[in-house]
Design a protein around this motif. Structure first.
Motif, PDB file in Angstrom:
ATOM      1  N   VAL A 164      57.231  23.204 -22.436  1.00  0.00           N
ATOM      2  CA  VAL A 164      57.706  21.900 -21.981  1.00  0.00           C
ATOM      3  C   VAL A 164      56.803  21.379 -20.872  1.00  0.00           C
ATOM      4  N   ASP A 165      56.425  20.128 -20.994  1.00  0.00           N
ATOM      5  CA  ASP A 165      55.614  19.456 -19.974  1.00  0.00           C
ATOM      6  C   ASP A 165      56.418  18.257 -19.480  1.00  0.00           C
ATOM      7  N   MET A 166      56.699  18.213 -18.166  1.00  0.00           N
ATOM      8  CA  MET A 166      57.478  17.096 -17.610  1.00  0.00           C
ATOM      9  C   MET A 166      56.650  16.306 -16.603  1.00  0.00           C
ATOM     10  N   ARG A 167      55.318  16.382 -16.702  1.00  0.00           N
ATOM     11  CA  ARG A 167      54.463  15.710 -15.724  1.00  0.00           C
ATOM     12  C   ARG A 167      54.467  14.191 -15.853  1.00  0.00           C
ATOM     13  N   LEU A 168      55.046  13.674 -16.943  1.00  0.00           N
ATOM     14  CA  LEU A 168      55.067  12.217 -17.106  1.00  0.00           C
ATOM     15  C   LEU A 168      56.277  11.575 -16.416  1.00  0.00           C
ATOM     16  N   ARG A 169      57.112  12.382 -15.741  1.00  0.00           N
ATOM     17  CA  ARG A 169      58.233  11.808 -14.996  1.00  0.00           C
ATOM     18  C   ARG A 169      57.692  11.073 -13.764  1.00  0.00           C
ATOM     19  N   PRO A 170      58.497  10.217 -13.138  1.00  0.00           N
ATOM     20  CA  PRO A 170      58.044   9.504 -11.934  1.00  0.00           C
ATOM     21  C   PRO A 170      57.509  10.461 -10.873  1.00  0.00           C
ATOM     22  N   SER A 171      56.335  10.132 -10.344  1.00  0.00           N
ATOM     23  CA  SER A 171      55.642  10.927  -9.319  1.00  0.00           C
ATOM     24  C   SER A 171      55.121  12.254  -9.842  1.00  0.00           C
ATOM     25  N   GLY A 172      55.178  12.469 -11.159  1.00  0.00           N
ATOM     26  CA  GLY A 172      54.603  13.668 -11.746  1.00  0.00           C
ATOM     27  C   GLY A 172      55.229  14.939 -11.209  1.00  0.00           C
ATOM     28  N   ASN A 173      54.403  15.981 -10.999  1.00  0.00           N
ATOM     29  CA  ASN A 173      54.926  17.264 -10.549  1.00  0.00           C
ATOM     30  C   ASN A 173      55.514  17.211  -9.141  1.00  0.00           C
ATOM     31  N   LYS A 174      55.175  16.151  -8.388  1.00  0.00           N
ATOM     32  CA  LYS A 174      55.699  16.036  -7.024  1.00  0.00           C
ATOM     33  C   LYS A 174      57.119  15.475  -7.001  1.00  0.00           C
ATOM     34  N   GLY A 175      57.512  14.817  -8.089  1.00  0.00           N
ATOM     35  CA  GLY A 175      58.825  14.193  -8.125  1.00  0.00           C
ATOM     36  C   GLY A 175      59.896  15.150  -8.607  1.00  0.00           C
ATOM     37  N   PRO A 176      61.168  14.748  -8.485  1.00  0.00           N
ATOM     38  CA  PRO A 176      62.270  15.589  -8.987  1.00  0.00           C
ATOM     39  C   PRO A 176      62.201  15.720 -10.499  1.00  0.00           C
ATOM     40  N   VAL A 177      62.708  16.852 -11.020  1.00  0.00           N
ATOM     41  CA  VAL A 177      62.602  17.085 -12.467  1.00  0.00           C
ATOM     42  C   VAL A 177      63.525  16.174 -13.254  1.00  0.00           C
ATOM     43  N   ALA A 178      64.590  15.673 -12.603  1.00  0.00           N
ATOM     44  CA  ALA A 178      65.494  14.724 -13.251  1.00  0.00           C
ATOM     45  C   ALA A 178      65.528  13.458 -12.414  1.00  0.00           C
ATOM     46  N   THR A 179      65.608  12.309 -13.058  1.00  0.00           N
ATOM     47  CA  THR A 179      65.515  11.037 -12.357  1.00  0.00           C
ATOM     48  C   THR A 179      66.687  10.147 -12.739  1.00  0.00           C
ATOM     49  N   ARG A 180      67.292   9.544 -11.736  1.00  0.00           N
ATOM     50  CA  ARG A 180      68.351   8.586 -12.014  1.00  0.00           C
ATOM     51  C   ARG A 180      67.718   7.328 -12.594  1.00  0.00           C
ATOM     52  N   LEU A 181      68.389   6.706 -13.552  1.00  0.00           N
ATOM     53  CA  LEU A 181      67.793   5.559 -14.232  1.00  0.00           C
ATOM     54  C   LEU A 181      67.442   4.443 -13.269  1.00  0.00           C
ATOM     55  N   LYS A 182      68.282   4.202 -12.281  1.00  0.00           N
ATOM     56  CA  LYS A 182      67.985   3.138 -11.317  1.00  0.00           C
ATOM     57  C   LYS A 182      66.691   3.425 -10.573  1.00  0.00           C
ATOM     58  N   ALA A 183      66.509   4.691 -10.177  1.00  0.00           N
ATOM     59  CA  ALA A 183      65.285   5.074  -9.477  1.00  0.00           C
ATOM     60  C   ALA A 183      64.083   4.973 -10.419  1.00  0.00           C
ATOM     61  N   PHE A 184      64.277   5.368 -11.663  1.00  0.00           N
ATOM     62  CA  PHE A 184      63.221   5.270 -12.671  1.00  0.00           C
ATOM     63  C   PHE A 184      62.777   3.817 -12.839  1.00  0.00           C
ATOM     64  N   GLU A 185      63.750   2.904 -12.930  1.00  0.00           N
ATOM     65  CA  GLU A 185      63.433   1.491 -13.101  1.00  0.00           C
ATOM     66  C   GLU A 185      62.657   0.954 -11.894  1.00  0.00           C
ATOM     67  N   LYS A 186      63.128   1.267 -10.693  1.00  0.00           N
ATOM     68  CA  LYS A 186      62.449   0.799  -9.474  1.00  0.00           C
ATOM     69  C   LYS A 186      61.028   1.334  -9.404  1.00  0.00           C
ATOM     70  N   TYR A 187      60.870   2.611  -9.722  1.00  0.00           N
ATOM     71  CA  TYR A 187      59.539   3.223  -9.671  1.00  0.00           C
ATOM     72  C   TYR A 187      58.594   2.559 -10.668  1.00  0.00           C
ATOM     73  N   GLN A 188      59.065   2.355 -11.889  1.00  0.00           N
ATOM     74  CA  GLN A 188      58.199   1.789 -12.920  1.00  0.00           C
ATOM     75  C   GLN A 188      57.777   0.361 -12.576  1.00  0.00           C
ATOM     76  N   PHE A 189      58.657  -0.406 -11.953  1.00  0.00           N
ATOM     77  CA  PHE A 189      58.316  -1.783 -11.616  1.00  0.00           C
ATOM     78  C   PHE A 189      57.486  -1.904 -10.340  1.00  0.00           C
ATOM     79  N   GLU A 190      57.650  -0.945  -9.427  1.00  0.00           N
ATOM     80  CA  GLU A 190      57.047  -1.137  -8.105  1.00  0.00           C
ATOM     81  C   GLU A 190      55.934  -0.152  -7.757  1.00  0.00           C
ATOM     82  N   GLU A 191      55.941   1.026  -8.360  1.00  0.00           N
ATOM     83  CA  GLU A 191      54.991   2.049  -7.912  1.00  0.00           C
ATOM     84  C   GLU A 191      54.096   2.621  -9.014  1.00  0.00           C
ATOM     85  N   ALA A 192      54.547   2.567 -10.256  1.00  0.00           N
ATOM     86  CA  ALA A 192      53.831   3.260 -11.339  1.00  0.00           C
ATOM     87  C   ALA A 192      52.438   2.702 -11.532  1.00  0.00           C
TER      88      ALA A 192
END
Length: 984
Positions: free
Chosen positions: A770-798
């Motif tokens: 299993v590779d989860m490096r495509l999650r927000p912030s990659g290996n530095k981010g939490p392994v599970a992401t709340r959808l609201k945080a995911f949305e904010k990250y994708q619009f503002e930081e990705a």
């Protein structure tokens, strides 16, 4: 006027054919009655009784295809009722030949107009030719001639259109736009039955295209290969693409020199050099029938004159005889060459069939044609006549074979007239065989079968007299004794003759089997079955390349097998299964290691439906449900999933190995399997976590598959890219279980359990890395992401590359509402306005960084090489990001890279560049799937098993590795240019 020209359909004799049955007859009459409402002539025909009415109704009852044609175009049927047939057919041929011309005083026809006109002309001619043939107004000679004339006209018209289009686009400068092909130096040869004017009713057409570099029509001669290559791809589209008007002819360009390594159109100089230095014996036979059919006909005749020394050798030396016997062996082992029968018999390739008559003539033409120019004739009947005149065969043989040839061609036409299918197989059922018998004018299947068997046996007898019987290797060719402590000398010689390089080692291995040192050979019965199987086993392994390595892998498999009686019995009675095992052992070390380590995966190979049923999602889901059903405990469920995944991955691989599915379908199957396994694993993990920690208020999860998991392109060795998203009530506190957790820790724990369930090594192996490096912030981010945080990250930081990755995101498991919400977020992110130049710069920069940090290891690093898989994937992802800005529908999530390219590239790319990328992607996919299946660590031709080299060449549709590597270099170089042109 010539009597033949004046023949009419109304001249049909009474009772020439019988209707299929009363139900079909009534249906045909009803159709004619409906058509008669618009066509008075049909109504008049139906009003009375006549041989013509009986014939037309019977013909339409026998052929669903003709019935459809009559319904589609009753006006053409009406014209044939009383007009002379040949002037009508000549008119259709003329319509096809002039399809490229514009209206009087107007511009030339568009490509769409050309395609429509060709399809209409071909359909009308095919319809009337079939009726005339069934009515016995035409014989098979007439039918083949008219079909060939139509093919000539269609190809010539398409070539003229393409040449004219080339001038209009500034690529060509024609000598005479009113006669585009004249002096063009573009040579289009019809091969096979087209070249001999013997086209069958639903035949494809074999074309070979060459061009003279000094013809002077190219504005940029250095672009000749690319210009003519694009032209030929368009030619194939014009002729064989199915539109609302049908198709013209299926078109095959693979008879050109070294098709795996050469462009679709080959320079004349290069072709002549190839045939002089590397031409194959089958190519000599093919060129007996070659004929210029389109383009520069004068140049075509000149080219064929140059080829005469290659086709017809001046001296009949031993090498020539060996060549001819080689052709014979190639045809003799053809899959269609079975025993004589009627039901299911292949009238072209089976024993006593059309191919044997053609080969009977061609072989003797090759032998003597160099010294006797009068034997250099294309048509089969003419060749047999000439061979008799030259005293090579007697008149009785000639007459028997000519009569048999046209009878079998008649039968072939009727098989194909039923549904316009390119088949040569007689039906398996009595009912469908009766249809063919009636169409051939017989009263019943018994009389038809008797005549057919007589003809087939006559041909087989004449063919057998021409060629000596091949020696068949058998155990009688030497000793096979495996007793005692040392190898028996005669046995060692036999093993060497069978193809083994180290006979002493092989003898020692087999003695180990017979001594019962493995669990699979411990019982007396198992050893007896193995002893019976050993001669066939050695013959089959001996025929494989590097037979020693293959047999040693099989030995490794036997050493791990818990029992052998069932296997040895199956192999004894099922040679195909033995061939399959040899194929695995000789070409796929990875699969061989799997079955040696976990023999239970072999159980699935015993399923008789394995090669018949496609591994669709529904198929796999049914199998998985029944396999896991009833398992209650967490570890038991996971173990069941591991067993099922290992077996089904193996069986998908077997289908790929044997060619029953291709690389694209295998990728879809591997992905469907992964999706189902992950979905079940997620459910088990959620239940396990809830049992310990309870539930979070309003809690739910959604799992997104990324990368190849998202785009249905997993291989046998792929890991899986995942993102786990969750949501819960805003005021949710700790979970309500015995060991409560706050939401962040809860979903982190759940994700960690899922990763462990999928990737932890156990006695039953690993499900997936299993590779989860495509999650927000990659290996530095939490392994599970709340959808609201995911949305904010994708619009503002990705970064742009993270949005590229999102274009392949696909929701594969979890809560339905959350999955829908996630899809909406992803769609909104991908649809947001973006600066195209900045996006292009980011994509190009990303590719450059990969080039620097992960340098490809060579041409076989299919993912990383410039112009390889990453370039094509990046093109598709880049187009998805900019599509919205061009007003193009950009929703490609859930599509493969190929499907995404088709959806986006149709509007955002040059059509030829799109075709090139799709062709390259198909080749790279086929090769990647086979290589990933068979070996770990990539493909190295220097160390790869010989069988794998053969498999790779088959996957790449190439005759040898050198040709395949040349094609890879050509395509990847071109793709890199497209990448640089698109991402700019």
């Amino acid at each position: 006027m010539n009597e033949t020209v004046m023949k009419r359909l109304s001249d049909v004799a009474d009772g020439v054919i019988r209707p299929f049955n009363q139900t079909e007859l009534k249906s045909a009459l009803s159709l004619l009655k409906d058509a008669g409402k618009q066509q008075p002539a049909l109504a008049a025909l139906l009003a009375g009784e006549s041989p013509l009415k009986s014939f037309v109704a019977a013909a339409l009852s026998l052929s669903p295809y003709l019935r459809d044609m009559a319904l589609l175009d009753p006006a053409t049927l009406v014209r044939a009722l009383d007009e002379p047939l040949e002037p009508l057919l000549k008119g259709f041929v003329a319509d096809a030949r002039d399809a490229w011309r514009g209206e009087e005083g107007g511009p030339p026809a568009t490509e769409a107009q050309v395609m429509t006109r060709l399809r209409a002309a071909k359909r009308k001619l095919s319809f009337l030719t079939a009726l005339a043939d069934l009515a016995r107004i035409f014989d098979a000679r007439d039918t083949t001639r008219w079909l060939s004339e139509m093919a000539d006209a269609c190809v010539a018209a398409a070539i003229d259109h393409l040449l004219l289009a080339g001038e209009q686009s500034g690529k060509l400068k024609l000598a005479n736009p009113q006669a585009p092909a004249l002096g063009s130096g573009l040579i289009v040869l019809g091969m096979g039955k087209l070249g001999a004017c013997e086209l069958n009713y639903s035949s494809d057409i074999d074309l070979v295209v060459f061009f003279e570099t000094d013809a002077g029509i190219l504005v940029s001669p250095e672009d000749a290969t690319e210009t003519y290559g694009r032209m030929m791809r368009r030619l194939v589209r014009i002729l064989q693409d199915r539109t609302g008007d049908g198709y013209v002819f299926r078109t095959d360009l693979r008879l050109r020199p070294d098709p795996g390594a050469t462009p679709l159109a080959v320079p004349v100089e290069a072709a002549l050099l190839y045939y002089e230095s590397r031409g194959q014996n089958w190519e000599r036979a093919a060129f007996i029938k070659a004929r210029p059919v389109a383009g520069d006909l004068k140049a075509g005749e000149g080219f064929l004159r140059e080829l005469v020394p290659f086709v017809f050798r001046k001296y009949l030396d031993y090498a020539a005889i060996a060549d001819i016997h080689s052709i014979k062996r190639q045809i003799h082992v053809h899959k269609g060459h079975g025993a004589i029968a009627v039901k299911g018999h292949n009238v072209k390739l089976g024993r006593g069939g059309i191919r044997e008559i053609e080969f009977f003539a061609q072989t003797q033409q090759l032998i003597a044609g160099g010294r006797m120019p009068e034997l250099r004739l294309r048509p089969t009947e003419a060749a047999l006549q000439a061979l008799t005149a030259a005293n090579w065969i007697d008149a009785t043989t000639r007459d028997e074979l000519i009569e048999a040839y046209w009878f079998l061609r008649d039968v072939e036409h009727r098989i194909q007239m039923v549904r316009d299918e390119q088949t040569h197989l007689l039906p398996e059922t009595e009912s469908e065989l009766r249809r063919i018998a009636f169409m051939a004018g017989f009263a019943d299947t018994g009389s038809f079968s008797a005549r057919l068997e007589s003809v087939l046996k006559t041909v087989e007898k004449r063919y057998a007299r021409l060629f000596e019987q091949e020696e068949v290797l058998s155990s009688a060719s030497g000793n096979l004794v495996f007793t005692g402590q040392k190898g028996d000398p005669d046995t060692l010689r036999t093993l060497e003759s069978l193809g083994f390089e180290r006979p002493e080692d092989i003898s020692r291995v087999i003695r180990t089997w017979h001594y019962g040192r493995y669990r699979a050979t411990q019982s007396v019965e198992a050893r007896e079955r193995l002893t019976e199987l050993t001669p066939q086993l050695l013959m089959t392994f001996g025929e494989s390349r590097r037979a020693d390595e293959a047999l040693l892998r099989f030995d490794n498999f036997l050493a791990g097998l818990p029992a052998g009686i069932q296997l040895f019995s199956l192999l004894t009675s099922n040679p195909a299964l033995l061939d399959l095992i040899v194929s695995i052992m000789s070409s796929a070390p990875r699969l061989a290691e799997i079955i040696a380590r976990r023999p239970h995966v072999f159980d699935g190979m015993l399923d008789p439906g394995l090669m018949v049923e496609l591994p669709t999602r529904d198929y796999l889901a049914r199998r998985l449900s029944s396999f896991v059903g009833g398992s209650r405990h967490y570890e038991e469920i996971l173990d069941r999933l591991r067993i099922f995944a290992a077996e089904q991955r193996f069986l998908i691989g077997i289908r790929l190995l044997t060619g029953s599915i291709g690389g694209v379908l295998a990728g879809h199957a591997f992905t469907d399997l992964a999706g189902l396994i992950i979905e079940h694993a997620l459910k088990a993990v959620i239940a396990e976590v809830e049992a310990v920690h309870g539930k979070v208020a309003g809690g739910r999860v959604a799992l997104a598959g990324m990368g190849k998991l998202g785009s249905f392109e997993l291989t046998a060795g792929s890991d899986v890219d995942l993102i786990l998203l969750y949501e819960h009530d805003d005021d949710a506190g700790e979970s309500d279980g015995a060991k409560p957790l706050d939401p962040v820790r809860y979903y982190t724990r759940l994700t960690q359990r899922l990763i462990a369930a999928l990737s932890a090594p156990t006695g039953e192996g690993v499900l997936y890395e299993v590779d989860m490096r495509l999650r927000p912030s990659g290996n530095k981010g939490p392994v599970a992401t709340r959808l609201k945080a995911f949305e904010k990250y994708q619009f503002e930081e990705a970064w742009t590359w993270e949005h590229m990755a999102l274009t392949r995101a696909r929701l594969i498991a979890g809560d339905a509402e959350l999955m829908d919400a996630t899809r909406a977020v992803i769609a909104a992110v991908l649809a947001k306005p973006r600066e195209e130049a900045k996006t292009a710069s980011d994509v190009a920069e990303m590719r450059t960084m990969i080039d620097k940090e992960k340098r490809p290891k060579g041409i076989w690093d299919l993912k990383l090489i410039p112009g390889g898989l990453i370039d094509i994937e990046f093109i598709a992802q880049y187009l998805a990001l900019i599509a919205k800005g061009h007003g193009v529908k950009a929703e490609v999530n859930g599509l493969s890279t190929a499907d995404a390219l088709k959806r986006l590239g149709g509007e955002l790319m040059d059509p030829n560049d799109l075709d090139l990328c799709l062709a390259a992607l198909h080749l790279l996919t086929e090769l990647s799937q086979v290589i990933q299946l068979c070996v770990d660590g990539g493909f190295d031709p220097a160390t790869a098993p010989a069988g794998l080299v053969d498999l790779v060449c088959r996957a790449g549709d190439a005759p040898d590795l050198k040709s395949l590597e040349a094609e890879l270099r050509r395509l990847t170089k071109a793709v890199r240019k497209v990448f640089q042109a698109v991402v700019k």
